[in-house]
Design a protein around this motif. Structure first.
Motif, PDB file in Angstrom:
ATOM      1  N   LEU A 171       0.828  -1.205   0.000  1.00 34.15           N
ATOM      2  CA  LEU A 171       0.000   0.000   0.000  1.00 34.15           C
ATOM      3  C   LEU A 171       0.864   1.257   0.000  1.00 34.15           C
ATOM      4  O   LEU A 171       0.600   2.212  -0.734  1.00 34.15           O
ATOM      5  CB  LEU A 171      -0.939   0.002   1.202  1.00 34.15           C
ATOM      6  N   TYR A 191      -7.148  10.216   0.078  1.00 34.26           N
ATOM      7  CA  TYR A 191      -7.350   8.786   0.285  1.00 34.26           C
ATOM      8  C   TYR A 191      -8.125   8.517   1.580  1.00 34.26           C
ATOM      9  O   TYR A 191      -9.058   7.703   1.613  1.00 34.26           O
ATOM     10  CB  TYR A 191      -6.009   8.055   0.324  1.00 34.26           C
ATOM     11  N   TRP A 201      -7.128   5.839  -7.336  1.00 36.12           N
ATOM     12  CA  TRP A 201      -7.504   4.547  -6.748  1.00 36.12           C
ATOM     13  C   TRP A 201      -7.011   3.395  -7.617  1.00 36.12           C
ATOM     14  O   TRP A 201      -6.559   2.359  -7.093  1.00 36.12           O
ATOM     15  CB  TRP A 201      -9.023   4.471  -6.591  1.00 36.12           C
ATOM     16  N   ILE A 202      -7.079   3.546  -8.925  1.00 36.19           N
ATOM     17  CA  ILE A 202      -6.619   2.482  -9.825  1.00 36.19           C
ATOM     18  C   ILE A 202      -5.112   2.274  -9.681  1.00 36.19           C
ATOM     19  O   ILE A 202      -4.625   1.130  -9.604  1.00 36.19           O
ATOM     20  CB  ILE A 202      -6.986   2.814 -11.284  1.00 36.19           C
ATOM     21  N   ALA A 205      -4.381   0.524  -6.403  1.00 33.64           N
ATOM     22  CA  ALA A 205      -4.740  -0.892  -6.458  1.00 33.64           C
ATOM     23  C   ALA A 205      -3.730  -1.686  -7.279  1.00 33.64           C
ATOM     24  O   ALA A 205      -3.312  -2.790  -6.879  1.00 33.64           O
ATOM     25  CB  ALA A 205      -6.140  -1.042  -7.052  1.00 33.64           C
ATOM     26  N   THR A 208      -0.411  -1.958  -5.352  1.00 31.14           N
ATOM     27  CA  THR A 208      -0.558  -2.780  -4.157  1.00 31.14           C
ATOM     28  C   THR A 208      -0.606  -4.257  -4.521  1.00 31.14           C
ATOM     29  O   THR A 208       0.140  -5.074  -3.968  1.00 31.14           O
ATOM     30  CB  THR A 208      -1.836  -2.386  -3.397  1.00 31.14           C
ATOM     31  N   VAL A 209      -1.458  -4.605  -5.470  1.00 31.02           N
ATOM     32  CA  VAL A 209      -1.587  -6.002  -5.886  1.00 31.02           C
ATOM     33  C   VAL A 209      -0.295  -6.487  -6.546  1.00 31.02           C
ATOM     34  O   VAL A 209       0.191  -7.595  -6.267  1.00 31.02           O
ATOM     35  CB  VAL A 209      -2.780  -6.172  -6.849  1.00 31.02           C
TER      36      VAL A 209
END
Length: 473
Positions: A171, A191, A201-202, A205, A208-209
């Motif tokens: 994150l 955030y 946000w994209i 994500a 993070t992933v």
């Protein structure tokens, strides 16, 4: 070919044939690298610390603003007092070229040291595996014992802690990346208040992933199968490239040896496999140079520690060139290696262009374009009129007032442009300008004409551009 070692004939070709039998770990086994202290491990920590700039850089302020900001919506790059616009993209291109050639040059000299000490995949994987080994065990045996343990509270809590830390780092990675493209402090507020844009946000994500999967699970497989640089590295090596290498002539035939014991029938390698245990990609360096080696030097630290314990000289595994190990020769000096010379020349040219660009970067940019349709117009009073497009870019942080004038042709005058024009920071104001010249002053079909852009109150920002004035033949 054979050599005499400790009174015993050693078949060198057979040794190299035996130690070169290696394969690529395609994920069939999990690599749990043992951590050992040493000079290359300390150097690796130093290289990894460079990435602190990635996490801390966006929070550095300069004159009340973010010091380094890639402002894509406004199409500008702010670097302290310097602002770079799309018109100056050639400098960024040269900067990227410089680092790309630098990577190739370093690889041709000392192998994949970027992969071993600075690559983000290597760094994040090292941090993730450090957390894992501290929680689940720092050897394959301890890790297997933890894995086979019943799913009690102790095991579940430790697994939960590991994945919580992994996700927290992932994150933070995504948020830090986003912070380079917008105000970092405002981004945190957006955030936490759920006011961030969809793009933010994209990006969060995705990073993070991606970080969680690549560093936590795929690890060295990213280097094997996804990284293009790992595939290209082989063409950058030559016989003078210095790489971590096992001295098979000294180490073979290998065999167990107790402390203080001397066995003249064996080589220096005691087959302890510590060099394999510390390798982050699971490579056995004794089987020769291979795709998985990221030249981090961890195997050198491991082997040196074993040599110290067995009272043998260090260097059984060391940075050495192919010439040194196979032909007992010395590597060519850098200034005699054609590949390094070519890389060096490209680096100097790119660096020279970058330095020139940044030192001559103007706070304004003024361009004049002659309107070709039509080339000129004859007015009712006999004067000849040309039309021009004036574009003034304001690269400063404050609005400026600009007054335009012309020179170079006697009697030339600008029509209806007496009032100054305001240009906001980071903006271009296009102006259609009409220039009239008495036909009696036109001695040629095309005459040079100069446009002056005077910035009121800031003479250092004044600009000038040359164009032509077209008239009848």
């Amino acid at each position: 070919m054979s050599q005499q070692q400790n009174g015993i004939a050693v078949d060198i070709s057979q040794i190299y044939e035996e130690v070169s039998d290696w394969h690529v770990n395609a994920g069939e086994k999990k690599v749990v690298a043992k951590r050992m202290d040493g000079r290359y491990r300390r150097l690796k920590w130093f290289g990894m610390s460079v990435w602190l700039v990635f996490f801390l850089g966006p929070y550095l302020r300069w004159n009340g603003q973010q010091a380094v900001l890639f402002d894509i919506p406004n199409r500008q790059f702010n670097f302290f007092n310097l602002t770079i616009y799309p018109q100056d993209i050639w400098m960024l291109s040269l900067t990227l070229l410089f680092f790309a050639i630098l990577l190739a040059a370093v690889t041709s000299i000392a192998g994949r040291v970027f992969c071993g000490y600075f690559c983000f995949q290597t760094v994040w994987t090292d941090v993730y595996t450090y957390i894992e080994t501290r929680i689940e065990g720092d050897t394959p045996q301890k890790a297997k014992k933890f894995k086979d343990r019943p799913a009690d509270f102790h095991k579940v809590s430790r697994i939960t802690l590991k994945h919580t830390l992994w996700l927290a780092i992932a994150l933070l990675t995504g948020l830090s990346f986003s912070a380079w493209f917008t105000d970092a402090y405002q981004l945190w507020r957006d955030y936490f208040t759920l006011q961030a844009s969809l793009v933010a946000w994209i990006v969060l994500a995705m990073f993070t992933v991606g970080t969680y999967i690549f560093a936590g699970f795929m690890r060295e497989q990213v280097c094997f199968w996804l990284c293009p640089y790992a595939r290209l590295q082989g063409v950058m090596y030559d016989q003078d490239t210095v790489l971590p290498a096992y001295d098979a002539e000294r180490g073979e035939p290998r065999g167990k040896l107790k402390r203080g014991q001397v066995d003249d029938s064996k080589g220096s390698c005691i087959d302890c496999k510590v060099c394999v245990a510390v390798c982050p990609t699971g490579v056995d360096i004794r089987k020769g140079q291979q795709e998985g080696c990221i030249t981090c030097g961890m195997c050198i630290d491991a082997c040196d520690s074993i040599m110290d314990k067995t009272n043998q000289p260090r260097g059984l595994i060391r940075y050495a060139s192919y010439k040194e190990l196979h032909h007992n020769g010395k590597s060519l000096p850098l200034f005699k290696r054609p590949r390094v010379i070519i890389y060096g020349l490209i680096l100097l040219m790119a660096l020279g262009g970058v330095v020139y660009g940044y030192t001559t970067l103007s706070p304004t940019e003024f361009k004049v374009t002659h309107n070709r349709q039509p080339l000129f117009v004859r007015l009712s009073d006999g004067a000849i009129q040309n039309r021009y497009m004036l574009k003034m870019l304001n690269k400063t942080k404050q609005p400026i007032q600009v007054r335009y004038t012309v020179s170079g042709i006697d009697g030339a005058e600008l029509h209806d442009m007496a009032e100054p024009i305001e240009i906001r920071p980071g903006h271009v104001v296009p102006i259609q300008a009409l220039v009239r010249v008495p036909e009696s002053q036109l001695t040629e079909t095309a005459l040079p004409l100069f446009f002056e852009a005077e910035v009121i109150g800031q003479p250092a920002l004044n600009s000038r551009d040359k164009t032509v004035f077209m008239g009848p033949q």
